[in-house]
Design a protein around this motif. Structure first.
Motif, PDB file in Angstrom:
ATOM      1  N   GLY A 100      84.453  46.750  72.020  1.00 15.23           N
ATOM      2  CA  GLY A 100      84.581  47.663  73.143  1.00 15.23           C
ATOM      3  C   GLY A 100      84.349  49.107  72.757  1.00 15.23           C
ATOM      4  O   GLY A 100      84.345  49.461  71.571  1.00 15.23           O
ATOM      5  N   TRP A 101      84.165  49.930  73.771  1.00 16.11           N
ATOM      6  CA  TRP A 101      83.945  51.369  73.582  1.00 16.11           C
ATOM      7  C   TRP A 101      84.524  52.110  74.770  1.00 16.11           C
ATOM      8  O   TRP A 101      84.387  51.673  75.913  1.00 16.11           O
ATOM      9  N   THR A 102      85.190  53.240  74.485  1.00 14.97           N
ATOM     10  CA  THR A 102      85.705  54.114  75.527  1.00 14.97           C
ATOM     11  C   THR A 102      85.057  55.483  75.397  1.00 14.97           C
ATOM     12  O   THR A 102      85.086  56.086  74.310  1.00 14.97           O
ATOM     13  N   ASP A 103      84.462  55.953  76.470  1.00  7.16           N
ATOM     14  CA  ASP A 103      83.870  57.290  76.461  1.00  7.16           C
ATOM     15  C   ASP A 103      84.986  58.339  76.431  1.00  7.16           C
ATOM     16  O   ASP A 103      85.882  58.328  77.283  1.00  7.16           O
ATOM     17  N   LYS A 105      85.131  61.524  77.094  1.00 12.57           N
ATOM     18  CA  LYS A 105      85.223  62.493  78.195  1.00 12.57           C
ATOM     19  C   LYS A 105      85.707  61.838  79.481  1.00 12.57           C
ATOM     20  O   LYS A 105      86.666  62.287  80.107  1.00 12.57           O
ATOM     21  N   SER A 106      85.046  60.796  79.899  1.00 15.08           N
ATOM     22  CA  SER A 106      85.354  60.177  81.186  1.00 15.08           C
ATOM     23  C   SER A 106      86.462  59.132  81.101  1.00 15.08           C
ATOM     24  O   SER A 106      87.025  58.754  82.124  1.00 15.08           O
ATOM     25  N   LYS A 107      86.748  58.653  79.889  1.00 12.04           N
ATOM     26  CA  LYS A 107      87.722  57.583  79.655  1.00 12.04           C
ATOM     27  C   LYS A 107      87.270  56.238  80.240  1.00 12.04           C
ATOM     28  O   LYS A 107      88.068  55.293  80.325  1.00 12.04           O
ATOM     29  N   ARG A 108      86.005  56.142  80.632  1.00 10.58           N
ATOM     30  CA  ARG A 108      85.478  54.868  81.117  1.00 10.58           C
ATOM     31  C   ARG A 108      85.427  53.870  79.962  1.00 10.58           C
ATOM     32  O   ARG A 108      85.144  54.232  78.807  1.00 10.58           O
ATOM     33  N   GLU A 109      85.705  52.600  80.280  1.00 13.90           N
ATOM     34  CA  GLU A 109      85.789  51.562  79.261  1.00 13.90           C
ATOM     35  C   GLU A 109      84.647  50.565  79.412  1.00 13.90           C
ATOM     36  O   GLU A 109      84.330  50.115  80.517  1.00 13.90           O
ATOM     37  N   PHE A 110      84.040  50.214  78.277  1.00 12.88           N
ATOM     38  CA  PHE A 110      82.870  49.340  78.274  1.00 12.88           C
ATOM     39  C   PHE A 110      83.044  48.233  77.231  1.00 12.88           C
ATOM     40  O   PHE A 110      83.685  48.425  76.200  1.00 12.88           O
ATOM     41  N   GLY A 111      82.440  47.088  77.514  1.00 13.37           N
ATOM     42  CA  GLY A 111      82.427  45.983  76.569  1.00 13.37           C
ATOM     43  C   GLY A 111      81.011  45.682  76.113  1.00 13.37           C
ATOM     44  O   GLY A 111      80.063  45.798  76.897  1.00 13.37           O
ATOM     45  N   ILE A 112      80.879  45.307  74.839  1.00 13.67           N
ATOM     46  CA  ILE A 112      79.607  44.844  74.290  1.00 13.67           C
ATOM     47  C   ILE A 112      79.789  43.371  74.000  1.00 13.67           C
ATOM     48  O   ILE A 112      80.558  42.989  73.104  1.00 13.67           O
ATOM     49  N   VAL A 113      79.132  42.533  74.772  1.00 14.79           N
ATOM     50  CA  VAL A 113      79.373  41.083  74.768  1.00 14.79           C
ATOM     51  C   VAL A 113      78.284  40.393  73.955  1.00 14.79           C
ATOM     52  O   VAL A 113      77.110  40.391  74.343  1.00 14.79           O
ATOM     53  N   VAL A 122      79.014  45.545  79.698  1.00 15.49           N
ATOM     54  CA  VAL A 122      79.797  45.508  80.929  1.00 15.49           C
ATOM     55  C   VAL A 122      80.703  46.728  80.970  1.00 15.49           C
ATOM     56  O   VAL A 122      81.060  47.300  79.938  1.00 15.49           O
ATOM     57  N   GLU A 123      81.063  47.136  82.185  1.00 21.76           N
ATOM     58  CA  GLU A 123      82.087  48.156  82.356  1.00 21.76           C
ATOM     59  C   GLU A 123      83.331  47.499  82.936  1.00 21.76           C
ATOM     60  O   GLU A 123      83.233  46.615  83.788  1.00 21.76           O
ATOM     61  N   ILE A 124      84.503  47.934  82.451  1.00 22.89           N
ATOM     62  CA  ILE A 124      85.765  47.434  82.971  1.00 22.89           C
ATOM     63  C   ILE A 124      86.320  48.509  83.899  1.00 22.89           C
ATOM     64  O   ILE A 124      86.629  49.626  83.464  1.00 22.89           O
ATOM     65  N   THR A 125      86.431  48.214  85.169  1.00 25.99           N
ATOM     66  CA  THR A 125      86.881  49.199  86.145  1.00 25.99           C
ATOM     67  C   THR A 125      88.399  49.392  86.022  1.00 25.99           C
ATOM     68  O   THR A 125      89.089  48.591  85.367  1.00 25.99           O
ATOM     69  N   PRO A 126      88.955  50.432  86.662  1.00 21.03           N
ATOM     70  CA  PRO A 126      90.405  50.648  86.591  1.00 21.03           C
ATOM     71  C   PRO A 126      91.238  49.475  87.091  1.00 21.03           C
ATOM     72  O   PRO A 126      92.413  49.355  86.728  1.00 21.03           O
ATOM     73  N   LEU A 127      90.649  48.604  87.913  1.00 21.84           N
ATOM     74  CA  LEU A 127      91.368  47.417  88.387  1.00 21.84           C
ATOM     75  C   LEU A 127      91.073  46.181  87.547  1.00 21.84           C
ATOM     76  O   LEU A 127      91.503  45.074  87.876  1.00 21.84           O
ATOM     77  N   GLY A 128      90.320  46.370  86.465  1.00 27.68           N
ATOM     78  CA  GLY A 128      90.040  45.260  85.570  1.00 27.68           C
ATOM     79  C   GLY A 128      88.811  44.453  85.916  1.00 27.68           C
ATOM     80  O   GLY A 128      88.513  43.446  85.263  1.00 27.68           O
ATOM     81  N   LYS A 443      92.922  51.496  76.167  1.00 20.98           N
ATOM     82  CA  LYS A 443      94.152  52.182  76.570  1.00 20.98           C
ATOM     83  C   LYS A 443      94.685  51.637  77.901  1.00 20.98           C
ATOM     84  O   LYS A 443      95.885  51.672  78.168  1.00 20.98           O
ATOM     85  N   SER A 444      93.800  51.111  78.726  1.00 22.48           N
ATOM     86  CA  SER A 444      94.204  50.565  80.031  1.00 22.48           C
ATOM     87  C   SER A 444      95.040  49.302  79.896  1.00 22.48           C
ATOM     88  O   SER A 444      95.708  48.890  80.839  1.00 22.48           O
ATOM     89  N   GLY A 445      94.980  48.659  78.738  1.00 19.59           N
ATOM     90  CA  GLY A 445      95.682  47.396  78.537  1.00 19.59           C
ATOM     91  C   GLY A 445      94.833  46.174  78.809  1.00 19.59           C
ATOM     92  O   GLY A 445      95.258  45.043  78.522  1.00 19.59           O
ATOM     93  N   TYR A 446      93.622  46.363  79.354  1.00 22.93           N
ATOM     94  CA  TYR A 446      92.754  45.209  79.570  1.00 22.93           C
ATOM     95  C   TYR A 446      92.246  44.681  78.232  1.00 22.93           C
ATOM     96  O   TYR A 446      91.982  45.443  77.305  1.00 22.93           O
ATOM     97  N   ILE A 447      92.129  43.376  78.160  1.00 25.13           N
ATOM     98  CA  ILE A 447      91.683  42.687  76.949  1.00 25.13           C
ATOM     99  C   ILE A 447      90.430  41.894  77.293  1.00 25.13           C
ATOM    100  O   ILE A 447      90.388  41.190  78.308  1.00 25.13           O
TER     101      ILE A 447
END
Length: 470
Positions: A100-103, A105-113, A122-128, A443-447
């Protein structure tokens, strides 16, 4: 852009020391890969790699209730989203590693699958929810093994594919893939393996990548040279790549002294062995031992200790438990399948090591899972280890009691999510199907959990925090 580097002459000379180790390890490693491929071929013939028709995409949360989240067994882990490998653009419909990677500045969360034919983003939205952004194809050929690590804003992607090298991808390219004015209707982007990456081809095929962010080092392990010969100057050991400048990576050379390395965790040492404080130490999982290496001096890396253990069949991976760097967990990939030592009953067995003395680590005990399964990868955060155990899925275990009782008797499972329900009626089987790896660092807790035959899951652990502070 393509970058080639020359192996250091000092490492070349050291390779003769470990030639026999290399040959033996290569044979053992290839035997294991052959066993896995046979099982995967059988599973494919039985329709388990069915893609999106068999495994439907999910975009809304399914709470874990009464031991189930939909069709999946669970405890204290909710299912938030799912996309099959076919949904993620894979023609092969099969997965492997995930990171995974978190930007910043924006705190957006991404996965490399990881997939057999490339990687999907993929991007993981605030709702998972998982949103598919695009993919990068394998550099050369389709193969079951691919590994991904991240340092800073760059992903490093290696593979067992012939002449693959290491793909270096600037993850900031993902930030503008989906235009803000039209977020729902867009075509996922096909990134170019010619123009969207830097290719380091100082190595060819690699089995795994180890990232040490503090030193900007990537260690390619289990590797083969550009000529694809197993008996390389590195002897399947750690091939060092300095990525201080990701666009111009350079190699200080190889570390072949202990032969084949399957995985490692590298740290700046702050543990109790005084003579190594402040040095770069790697805890290597080398098929039949836990091997401690001092890699501070890239021209003269040294073996600190080699520690075998009762029941070893294939020392695969592991992780330090505490910030003091005194205890470590090790997972063996073949002990359950081969019914060796403490794992003879097939229940996933995790070995506990006291590494307070780097010169003489001690196996102090073990933890046995309630379920039968083969272990693969694990990562420890704040006293909880997040284990990827093939058929039994994500297993969350409280290991914070290790300093109170280093035998592991007080270790307790606090949550799980089983992504492979086919074996639930017999409490699991020791096969190489189900979970490849998990990424628990958002940081969001998503796995993120990447399944071999299904796809990528977005999960969240809802159980207790660790009992003890470490």
């Amino acid at each position: 852009m393509k970058v080639t580097s020359v192996v250091a002459a000092a490492a070349l000379g050291a390779s003769t020391v470990s030639a026999s180790l290399s040959a033996e390890a290569a044979s053992k490693h290839e035997e294991l890969m052959g066993l896995k491929m046979q099982q995967w071929e059988t599973a494919r013939a039985n329709g388990l790699f069915g893609g999106s028709k068999l495994y439907k995409a999910l975009f809304s949360t399914v709470k874990c209730k009464n031991g189930k989240a939909g069709e999946y067994g669970c405890n204290n882990v909710d299912l938030h989203s799912f996309l099959s490998h076919e949904d993620l653009g894979s023609a092969a419909k099969a997965g492997n590693d995930v990171w995974g990677w978190t930007d910043k500045k924006s705190k957006r969360e991404f996965g490399i699958v990881g997939q057999t034919d490339g990687v999907a983003f993929v991007e993981i939205t605030p709702l998972g929810r998982l949103e598919y952004l695009g993919r990068l194809d394998t550099q050369t050929e389709t193969v079951s093994w691919r590994d991904i690590k991240v340092i800073g804003d760059y992903a490093y992607i290696g593979s067992e594919a012939n002449n693959h090298g290491i793909q270096i991808f600037d993850l900031r390219k993902l930030l503008d893939v989906k235009p803000w004015w039209n977020p729902w209707f867009f075509k996922p982007k096909a990134f170019s393996k010619e123009t969207d990456i830097t290719l380091f081809d100082g190595v060819g095929a690699t089995h795994n990548l180890v990232a040490h962010e503090e030193t900007n080092m990537i260690y390619a392990v289990g590797g083969r040279s550009g000529t694809n010969a197993r008996n390389t100057p590195c002897a399947g050991g750690m091939f060092m790549v300095d990525v201080s400048n990701p666009l111009k990576p350079v190699s200080p050379g190889c570390i072949p002294q202990d032969g084949y390395v399957h995985d490692a965790q590298c740290v700046i040492y702050k543990g109790p062995t005084a003579e190594y404080k402040g040095r770069e130490i790697c805890f290597n999982f080398n098929e039949d031992t836990l091997t401690v290496m001092d890699v501070t001096n890239k021209s003269a890396p040294a073996v600190v200790s080699r520690t075998p253990y009762e029941g070893n069949a294939y020392s695969h991976q592991g992780w330090l438990i505490d910030d003091d760097q005194t205890f470590l967990l090790l997972d063996d990939e073949l002990d359950e399948q081969r019914k060796v030592g403490p794992a003879a009953d097939g229940r996933t067995t995790t070995y506990i090591f006291n590494v307070a003395n780097l010169l003489a680590p001690i196996n102090t005990g073990l933890y046995k899972s309630p379920a039968k399964s083969i272990d693969h990868n694990q990562y420890v955060i704040d006293g909880l280890t997040y284990q990827a155990n093939y058929g039994s899925g994500l297993r969350v275990v409280d290991v914070s009691s290790v300093k109170v009782d280093p035998t592991g008797a007080k270790f307790t499972e606090t949550g799980f999510f089983d992504c492979h329900p086919e074996d639930d009626d017999v409490n699991g089987v020791t096969e190489f199907l189900g979970t490849w790896s998990v990424y628990p660092y958002f940081k969001s807790g998503y796995i993120l959990l990447n399944s071999i035959e299904r796809g990528i899951f977005s999960l969240k652990y809802t159980g207790k925090k660790a009992q003890y502070k470490l």
